[in-house]
Design a protein around this motif. Structure first.
Motif, PDB file in Angstrom:
ATOM      1  N   THR A 210       0.875  -1.169   0.000  1.00 58.79           N
ATOM      2  CA  THR A 210       0.000   0.000   0.000  1.00 58.79           C
ATOM      3  C   THR A 210       0.911   1.218   0.000  1.00 58.79           C
ATOM      4  O   THR A 210       1.745   1.374   0.892  1.00 58.79           O
ATOM      5  N   ILE A 211       0.745   2.025  -1.042  1.00 58.96           N
ATOM      6  CA  ILE A 211       1.644   3.172  -1.187  1.00 58.96           C
ATOM      7  C   ILE A 211       1.115   4.334  -0.358  1.00 58.96           C
ATOM      8  O   ILE A 211      -0.050   4.706  -0.458  1.00 58.96           O
ATOM      9  N   MET A 212       1.991   4.849   0.476  1.00 63.42           N
ATOM     10  CA  MET A 212       1.614   5.965   1.343  1.00 63.42           C
ATOM     11  C   MET A 212       2.439   7.182   0.970  1.00 63.42           C
ATOM     12  O   MET A 212       3.655   7.181   1.143  1.00 63.42           O
TER      13      MET A 212
ATOM     14  N   GLY B  96      -0.631  10.586   2.866  1.00 62.60           N
ATOM     15  CA  GLY B  96      -1.542   9.842   3.734  1.00 62.60           C
ATOM     16  C   GLY B  96      -2.858  10.554   4.031  1.00 62.60           C
ATOM     17  O   GLY B  96      -3.678  10.048   4.787  1.00 62.60           O
ATOM     18  N   THR B  97      -3.086  11.703   3.442  1.00 60.07           N
ATOM     19  CA  THR B  97      -4.280  12.470   3.829  1.00 60.07           C
ATOM     20  C   THR B  97      -5.565  11.853   3.278  1.00 60.07           C
ATOM     21  O   THR B  97      -6.630  12.055   3.845  1.00 60.07           O
ATOM     22  N   ASP B  98      -5.468  11.113   2.189  1.00 64.02           N
ATOM     23  CA  ASP B  98      -6.627  10.336   1.751  1.00 64.02           C
ATOM     24  C   ASP B  98      -6.645   8.978   2.438  1.00 64.02           C
ATOM     25  O   ASP B  98      -7.664   8.549   2.975  1.00 64.02           O
ATOM     26  N   LEU B  99      -5.509   8.352   2.421  1.00 61.68           N
ATOM     27  CA  LEU B  99      -5.406   6.981   2.915  1.00 61.68           C
ATOM     28  C   LEU B  99      -5.802   6.861   4.384  1.00 61.68           C
ATOM     29  O   LEU B  99      -6.601   5.988   4.761  1.00 61.68           O
TER      30      LEU B  99
HETATM   31  C1  LIG Z   1      -9.287  17.743   5.641  1.00 59.05           C
HETATM   32  C2  LIG Z   1      -9.043  17.351   4.224  1.00 59.05           C
HETATM   33  C3  LIG Z   1      -9.376  18.224   3.215  1.00 59.05           C
HETATM   34  C4  LIG Z   1      -9.163  17.882   1.886  1.00 59.05           C
HETATM   35  N1  LIG Z   1      -9.508  18.775   0.922  1.00 59.05           N
HETATM   36  C5  LIG Z   1      -9.318  18.450  -0.374  1.00 59.05           C
HETATM   37  C6  LIG Z   1      -9.673  19.352  -1.397  1.00 59.05           C
HETATM   38  O1  LIG Z   1     -10.122  20.482  -1.146  1.00 59.05           O
HETATM   39  N2  LIG Z   1      -9.528  18.960  -2.677  1.00 59.05           N
HETATM   40  C7  LIG Z   1      -9.025  17.719  -3.005  1.00 59.05           C
HETATM   41  O2  LIG Z   1      -8.909  17.423  -4.184  1.00 59.05           O
HETATM   42  N3  LIG Z   1      -8.668  16.858  -2.047  1.00 59.05           N
HETATM   43  C8  LIG Z   1      -8.805  17.178  -0.739  1.00 59.05           C
HETATM   44  N4  LIG Z   1      -8.456  16.280   0.236  1.00 59.05           N
HETATM   45  C9  LIG Z   1      -7.976  14.942  -0.162  1.00 59.05           C
HETATM   46  C10 LIG Z   1      -6.446  14.762  -0.150  1.00 59.05           C
HETATM   47  O3  LIG Z   1      -5.834  15.642   0.746  1.00 59.05           O
HETATM   48  C11 LIG Z   1      -5.836  14.941  -1.521  1.00 59.05           C
HETATM   49  O4  LIG Z   1      -6.436  14.076  -2.425  1.00 59.05           O
HETATM   50  C12 LIG Z   1      -4.309  14.730  -1.477  1.00 59.05           C
HETATM   51  O5  LIG Z   1      -3.740  15.329  -2.607  1.00 59.05           O
HETATM   52  C13 LIG Z   1      -3.917  13.273  -1.430  1.00 59.05           C
HETATM   53  O6  LIG Z   1      -2.505  13.182  -1.384  1.00 59.05           O
HETATM   54  P1  LIG Z   1      -1.729  12.290  -0.315  1.00 59.05           P
HETATM   55  O7  LIG Z   1      -0.280  12.431  -0.639  1.00 59.05           O
HETATM   56  O8  LIG Z   1      -2.108  12.625   1.031  1.00 59.05           O
HETATM   57  O9  LIG Z   1      -2.274  10.859  -0.745  1.00 59.05           O
HETATM   58  P2  LIG Z   1      -2.267   9.494   0.056  1.00 59.05           P
HETATM   59  O10 LIG Z   1      -3.363   9.459   1.032  1.00 59.05           O
HETATM   60  O11 LIG Z   1      -0.905   9.184   0.547  1.00 59.05           O
HETATM   61  O12 LIG Z   1      -2.591   8.515  -1.150  1.00 59.05           O
HETATM   62  C14 LIG Z   1      -3.814   8.522  -1.830  1.00 59.05           C
HETATM   63  C15 LIG Z   1      -3.927   7.291  -2.718  1.00 59.05           C
HETATM   64  O13 LIG Z   1      -2.997   7.362  -3.786  1.00 59.05           O
HETATM   65  C16 LIG Z   1      -2.028   6.309  -3.736  1.00 59.05           C
HETATM   66  N5  LIG Z   1      -0.752   6.932  -4.082  1.00 59.05           N
HETATM   67  C17 LIG Z   1      -0.249   8.077  -3.569  1.00 59.05           C
HETATM   68  N6  LIG Z   1       0.875   8.431  -4.213  1.00 59.05           N
HETATM   69  C18 LIG Z   1       1.110   7.489  -5.149  1.00 59.05           C
HETATM   70  C19 LIG Z   1       2.106   7.301  -6.138  1.00 59.05           C
HETATM   71  N7  LIG Z   1       3.087   8.204  -6.307  1.00 59.05           N
HETATM   72  N8  LIG Z   1       2.025   6.229  -6.920  1.00 59.05           N
HETATM   73  C20 LIG Z   1       1.029   5.330  -6.794  1.00 59.05           C
HETATM   74  N9  LIG Z   1       0.052   5.465  -5.891  1.00 59.05           N
HETATM   75  C21 LIG Z   1       0.084   6.524  -5.068  1.00 59.05           C
HETATM   76  C22 LIG Z   1      -2.133   5.771  -2.339  1.00 59.05           C
HETATM   77  O14 LIG Z   1      -1.797   4.418  -2.281  1.00 59.05           O
HETATM   78  C23 LIG Z   1      -3.593   6.013  -2.002  1.00 59.05           C
HETATM   79  O15 LIG Z   1      -4.382   4.995  -2.543  1.00 59.05           O
HETATM   80  C24 LIG Z   1      -8.627  16.613   1.565  1.00 59.05           C
HETATM   81  C25 LIG Z   1      -8.280  15.730   2.581  1.00 59.05           C
HETATM   82  C26 LIG Z   1      -8.484  16.086   3.908  1.00 59.05           C
HETATM   83  C27 LIG Z   1      -8.091  15.116   4.976  1.00 59.05           C
END
Ligand SMILES: Cc1cc2nc3c(=O)[nH]c(=O)nc-3n(C[C@H](O)[C@H](O)[C@H](O)COP(=O)(O)OP(=O)(O)OC[C@H]3O[C@@H](n4cnc5c(N)ncnc54)[C@H](O)[C@@H]3O)c2cc1C
Lengths: 281, 698
Positions: free
Chosen positions: A23-25, A28-31
């Motif tokens: 599971t790629i992290m 982590g804000t979505d995961l």
């Molecule tokens: C309070 C809050 C507010 C938010 N508001 C918004 C908003 O306004 N608009 C919006 O679009 N989103 C929003 N989000 C959602 C989220 O923050 C975004 O989608 C963010 O960009 C996800 O990035 P991450 O690095 O945290 O992803 P992660 O949670 O780390 O990963 C998300 C998914 O992608 C996969 N993944 C991640 N990177 C890779 C990679 N390089 N290769 C393969 N797989 C990968 C992971 O395995 C997981 O399935 C919000 C979230 C929260 C908690």
């Protein structure tokens, strides 16, 4: 127990992926939100975690051959700070989440999560962004619209990572972005519209329209855009009903906790109409 | 120290909270602590056929109805909510049993394996269904004057109907409680507004003697009414668990669980028939108030009372027929929430008057002003307005501040301005204050005075304000006043921290005691002064007929809202909000301004973006991702002023203030939206989805 890998390099990460499903992290804000089980209880992951958001090669933002290359693990805050990122895109990013979340959230995560409400996607669709995908065996490139398959489904194989996003280095004469949420800040999108256009001497020379959160994936229709490109502002008014009808067919929103299908559809049509009629103003 | 009481001083709790040093219930360590989690109903209405438990490991326990030593009902106004479900469940989220043990994860896993076999029954899902099935919990009537004759002689009859939705409190700190036995004495700790309510409930459920139960309020991170009666339920549950396990037991809700099963503001429907005379003056109203109480009645009868006793708002209506009903639906129980039933009825009445004025072509604020109550006028329940009413002064101030009369004439399309006038009855409704008969105590020891009340600090500033009243009366330093821990074993019962009563009623008692203490200051090194509340004797109330002074005095106010609607997306922007308030004399201006701003923000939230719906008895919005409350970006510029109108029986002339600002904001915003769209706004929340529909109608 949570099993986790913390590789220092991209090649090490790809090697781990070749050997185990992970599971790629990234940020982590979505995961972590998806896996939340309750107060003070650890989330459970099927596979070992592979942390990637510290890998330098995945955080670079560079300009090569008039294309912007963005590392998948660049955070939204880093994009906002970069001089290479167009103001048009920064406008979009500034309306996402909140500063603490943007400090963690990565662009790669936003794309891979493949939510219809992912806010970077309409812009990336509008610019025909390409994504670079790597595994131990090689690199392949896909247009963003082929990478996103369906809600929550992307085109990655088990052993692949999204490594870069490639954008043409261009700005448009006219840029109109509108994100509608339940409130002004810290709100997921219930509908969004991104219109970009170039105009010369009373007619449209380039145009792309993308809509978020109003269908299973981002709505963009090149055929209809082609209809509009080359037209004078007056002609656009004339063909407007045909154009809006076309979008009406492909916008397929749902009722959910944030909004209604009816509103989403009508507001999308209104935003398109407003944008097209505003081109000459 | 003799200073102007209104001048602001620093809040005594602010520093520790800002530094993150304050400990909340979840931070408090206990030895050998067990954690509890609740198994909840997944059905809106069902008989429980059987409960299949997995093998329970050593040291883990299941706690249910059979473990309750006393009454398996939570004591409140109507004690109908089971502590643990008996044979049936009446709403999704109703507690059935607890799993308790040392490791949270194990507790969680055991819970996930429990299977409940239900025999489903047909639930009542909406207020409409409940009305059609006559599922009435509480049915109240009262009349004033001669409504029959007034309706017969009316020149014009106008009917209108209004509806409002749920609202979740979203206190920062979710609910949490812990219980432990020390010897044969039960100690319960937690986040709450009313330690003696919790104690009363524990006495009945635990079947313990009065001196065997102590309830200790821990720092409470916001409440807004949501921690009035509801914590009693959790208190009883952890107490039962602690009795069975003979260990301390703690239960902390996460946000989702808290939203799913804690009380909400009552959704309402309000119908009006208005009789107008030849001068277009409203001479009579026939009002039908319907509240959705949810699956159990609980506190809802008194919420309905405040609702129907506030229904004529700041207006003098000679003839009245008022009908109020609480309906039973198979949904999460509704309960106390800032304003306590009044925001719903005052919204209805404000918009009813507004709609009539628009229909008659009269400027709405002028039309409202023609009906204003004056001193010595009868109230809706036939009591009196005993004190001076300064509504005209308020009106003059607010229209000047906001430029109301200019802007109402010259607003471009999709821009609007609207005004609301409002009041709030101070303290408990009817006989409430007499029944509670609140007690306080001041204890002098050397140069220090300990202040003992059961009124809690919950983020509203009570501790600072009450200490300030005593310090300023005694003319000694704030530091010399010690606020006793809110522990039922240490403080007298000054009543619950509700009904905007703390400063006026409890603060009033403290001031009287402090005056006595000041006179006797040199009498001894240490002594104490105790006071009990006495209702001023010119006030009368008949609880059977609902006749007399429902409240001792009222606080008053006016709001003006300026709004703009996006003509493409129908998004609503509240640009400015003006407020002028008569709360007697402000005890602390900054603290009070905070209350006004917070109340306005919360009122705006309820009126515009806080959407909470149900589908088949299930809440659709169950977390803060989809249930949105206003952020700083959604809240307008606020301009707030107070006018002075000292109240004889309040400390330094203070009246009530906590709930008043909530009441005013929604109708001001609705009036402004109505002004912008030239369409009536009869429903809250006012979402863009709805505005688009309304504007499309032609
Ligand atoms: C309070 C809050 C507010 C938010 N508001 C918004 C908003 O306004 N608009 C919006 O679009 N989103 C929003 N989000 C959602 C989220 O923050 C975004 O989608 C963010 O960009 C996800 O990035 P991450 O690095 O945290 O992803 P992660 O949670 O780390 O990963 C998300 C998914 O992608 C996969 N993944 C991640 N990177 C890779 C990679 N390089 N290769 C393969 N797989 C990968 C992971 O395995 C997981 O399935 C919000 C979230 C929260 C908690």
């Amino acid at each position: 127990m949570v099993n986790a890998f913390h590789p220092e390099t991209l090649s090490k990460a790809l090697e781990i992926l070749a050997e185990n499903p992970c599971t790629i992290m990234a940020g982590g804000t979505d995961l972590m939100a998806q896996k939340a089980r309750g107060f003070a209880i650890r989330p459970v992951f099927e596979h070992p975690l592979l942390f990637i958001n510290h890998i330098d090669e995945l955080k670079q933002i560079s300009l090569e051959d008039n294309e912007i290359h963005i590392g998948a693990c660049a955070t939204l805050s880093e994009l906002l700070e970069s001089q290479l990122i167009a103001d048009t895109f920064k406008d979009v990013i500034r309306q996402m989440a909140s500063p603490p979340i943007r400090n963690l959230a990565t662009i790669g995560g936003n794309i891979c999560n493949a939510s219809p409400a992912a806010d970077t996607l309409p812009y990336l669709y509008a610019l025909d962004a390409q994504v670079e995908i790597q595994s131990q065996t090689g690199l392949r490139t896909l247009p963003i619209r082929e990478f996103i398959k369906a809600p929550k489904t992307n085109g990655l194989q088990n052993n692949e990572l999204l490594t870069h996003i490639v954008l043409p280095n261009k700005e448009f004469d006219i840029n109109f972005y509108r994100k509608l949420g339940q409130r002004r800040g810290m709100s997921l999108t219930k509908a969004s519209f991104h219109g970009l256009a170039n105009v010369t001497n009373g007619s449209v020379t380039d145009l792309c329209l993308a809509l978020g959160s109003v269908a299973p994936t981002i709505v963009r229709c090149e055929l209809t855009e082609q209809l509009l490109i080359g037209q004078s502002f007056i002609n656009i008014e004339e063909i407007l009903p045909t154009v809006l009808n076309k979008y009406s067919e492909i916008i397929k929103p749902i009722d959910d906790a944030r909004s209604t299908a009816k509103y989403r559809k009508e507001v999308s049509i209104r935003l398109i109409k407003n944008f097209l009629l505003g081109l000459g103003k | 120290m003799k200073e102007n009481i209104s001048q602001s001083i620093p809040r005594s709790d602010a520093k520790a909270k800002l530094r993150g040093e304050t400990k909340y219930i979840a931070d408090i360590p206990f030895d050998k602590l067990l954690y509890a989690k609740t198994l909840r109903s997944t059905k809106a209405k069902a008989k429980i056929r059987s409960i299949l438990l997995p093998k329970i490991p050593d040291g883990y326990f299941v706690i249910d109805q059979h473990d309750v030593p006393g009454k398996n009902r939570m004591r409140t106004v109507v004690s109908d909510h089971p502590i643990f479900a008996q044979d049936d469940v009446q709403y999704i989220g109703q507690p059935i049993l607890l799993v308790v043990g040392e490791d949270r994860e194990t507790v969680y896993n055991i819970l996930a394996q429990i299977q409940v076999e239900y025999e489903e029954e047909r639930p009542l899902l909406t207020l409409e269904e409940a009305e059609n099935s006559s599922a009435v919990f509480t049915d109240y009537h009262y009349d004033k004057g001669n409504p029959c004759a007034a309706f017969q002689n009316a020149k014009t009859l106008i009917e209108d109907e209004f509806a409002t939705g749920y609202q979740e409190h979203v206190y920062l700190e979710p609910n949490g409680m812990a219980a432990e036995f020390k010897g044969d004495t039960l100690f319960v700790y937690g986040s709450m507004q009313c330690p003696f309510y919790a104690k009363g409930a524990l006495l009945e459920t635990m079947d313990l003697a009065d001196d065997k139960v102590r309830v200790i309020q821990t720092t409470t991170g916001g409440a807004f009414g949501g921690k009035e009666e509801f914590p009693s339920l959790i208190a009883c549950q952890v107490a039962v668990a602690s009795l069975k396990t003979q260990k301390p037991v703690m239960m902390i809700y996460d946000r989702m669980e808290d939203i799913l099963c804690s009380t909400k503001r009552h959704p309402s429907k309000i119908r009006y028939k208005a009789a107008l005379d030849e001068n277009q003056q409203i001479v009579a109203l026939d009002i039908d108030v319907l509240f959705n109480a949810g699956a159990y009645n609980g506190l809802s009868p008194v919420v309905l009372q405040r609702g129907i006793f506030s229904v004529t708002n700041v207006y003098h209506i000679p003839h009245l027929r008022v009908h109020g009903r609480n309906f039973m639906t198979n949904s999460v129980p509704s309960g106390a929430y800032r304003g306590f039933g009044a925001p719903q009825t005052i919204f209805g009445t404000e918009m009813m008057l507004y709609n009539i004025a628009v229909k008659l072509g009269i400027e709405p604020l002028d039309y409202k002003a023609r009906h204003l109550l004056k001193r010595n006028d009868p109230t809706c329940t036939g009591g009196r307005i005993h004190d001076e009413v300064k509504m005209f002064e308020i009106l003059e101030k607010i229209t000047q501040m906001s430029g109301y009369y200019e802007k109402i004439k010259h607003s471009p399309k999709y821009h609007g301005i609207g005004a609301s006038l409002f009041l709030h009855g101070c303290g408990f409704t009817g006989k409430g204050e007499t029944v509670i008969n609140g007690a306080i105590q001041l204890t002098k020891k050397n140069q220090e005075v300990t202040l003992k009340v059961s009124s809690v600090e919950m983020g509203q500033g009570a501790e600072t304000v009450l200490r300030k009243i005593v310090a300023y009366t005694l003319e000694i330093q704030m530091e010399q006043i010690i606020f006793e821990k809110t522990d039922t074993g240490l403080v007298p019962d000054s009543g619950p921290t509700v009904a905007s009563r703390t400063t006026m009623i409890v603060g009033g008692l403290l001031q009287q005691a402090a005056l006595e203490m000041k006179e006797r200051w040199h009498e001894a090194e240490s002594f104490e002064v105790t006071r009990r509340y006495n209702h001023p004797d010119f006030l009368h109330w008949d609880d059977q007929k609902f006749h007399g002074d429902a409240y001792p005095v009222y606080s008053w106010g006016a709001n003006v809202a300026e709004i703009e609607i996006d003509p493409v997306t129908y998004e609503l922007t509240i640009k400015n909000l003006y407020g002028v308030y008569d709360v007697g004399v402000p005890i602390d201006l900054r603290s009070l301004e905070g209350q006004m701003q917070g109340g306005i923000a919360q009122g705006i939230g309820w009126a515009t973006i806080e959407v909470m719906e149900t589908s088949q008895g299930r809440l659709i919005q169950t977390n803060l991702t989809n249930y949105k409350i206003p952020t700083a970006m959604d809240v307008p510029e606020m301009e707030i002023e107070f006018i002075s109108n000292p109240y004889e029986f309040g400390p330094f002339g203070a009246k009530c203030a906590g709930e008043l600002p909530f009441v005013g904001a929604p109708p001001a915003v609705a009036a402004a939206v109505s002004h912008a769209l030239k369409k009536p706004i009869n429903h809250l929340p006012i979402r863009p989805e709805k505005l688009m529909e309304i504007d499309n109608e032609n």
